[in-house]
Design an enzyme around this catalytic site. Sequence first.
Site, PDB file in Angstrom:
ATOM      1  N   ASP A 160       0.820  -1.214   0.000  1.00 21.56           N
ATOM      2  CA  ASP A 160       0.000   0.000   0.000  1.00 21.56           C
ATOM      3  C   ASP A 160       0.854   1.264   0.000  1.00 21.56           C
ATOM      4  OD1 ASP A 160      -2.141  -1.691   0.207  1.00 21.56           O
ATOM      5  OD2 ASP A 160      -2.943  -0.821   2.046  1.00 21.56           O
ATOM      6  N   HIS A 164       3.807  -2.181   3.137  1.00 18.54           N
ATOM      7  CA  HIS A 164       3.820  -0.818   2.594  1.00 18.54           C
ATOM      8  C   HIS A 164       5.144  -0.588   1.869  1.00 18.54           C
ATOM      9  CE1 HIS A 164       0.863  -0.669   5.856  1.00 18.54           C
ATOM     10  NE2 HIS A 164       0.278   0.292   5.167  1.00 18.54           N
TER      11      HIS A 164
END
Length: 255
Positions: free
Chosen positions: A72, A217
């Site tokens: 993400d 991430h």
Amino acid sequence: MSNRINSITIIVIILIITGSYFNLTSLYYLIPIIILYIIVNIMGSTSIGLNYYFHSYSNASTTKKDIAITFDDGPHPHITPKLIELLDSHNVKATFFCIGKNVRAHPNIVVDIIDKGHLVGNHSYRHSKFFDLLSSKNMQKEMVETNQILESITGKSPKLFRPPFGITNPMLRKAISRTNMVSVGWSLRLFDTVKDPKNVIAKLVTNTKPGDVVLFHDTNKNILEIVEEYLLWLKKNDYKIVSLTSLLNIEAYED
């Protein structure tokens, strides 16, 4: 989902009516009911895997040792390219849920993500801390704008949307319905942006199970170390990393 919300609301109304019938409408009776109702809704909003407001694909029900990995908040100008190289060296494909403004700033990285065989999803345009407070129209605007940017760069319009922070609510339900997108959550989250890499790796190897959708991430400087160790552990323990669409049996892009 909406039926579940309606059921809880009906139960609360019944309790209030019952209390009224038995003259129990004092604050001592109403306050616990109201507090419980608020707690249930907060839990439903912040736990995407509960599918409280709408369905999100968060894992697969399987005994096969297949998992999918996702990233993400990118693309990041320095970290994402190195991550792509690392994944390529292990012949691993992932899904990148990109923020629209980052895509606009680094289009070449998104092209490289696609060229290397990875999937791209929508993670809103700004990823604002207050995204969940937006109106459904403004949520929809962010989703549409991000898809338009991604399509202009890659020729593909994503169907997969991951809500910022995994927070869901009735406004987002409307936005997802209007855009005909599919919500994707996760089943394994290790807070890799704030925790020590060794701690993250230890929890990964302890908690990974068949059918997991793992959340990382690609904005975290430690992600390369974490992913490298994790990929080696997965291979050693006979896990197979498959595409998100294959694991969840969903489509990544509009036809």
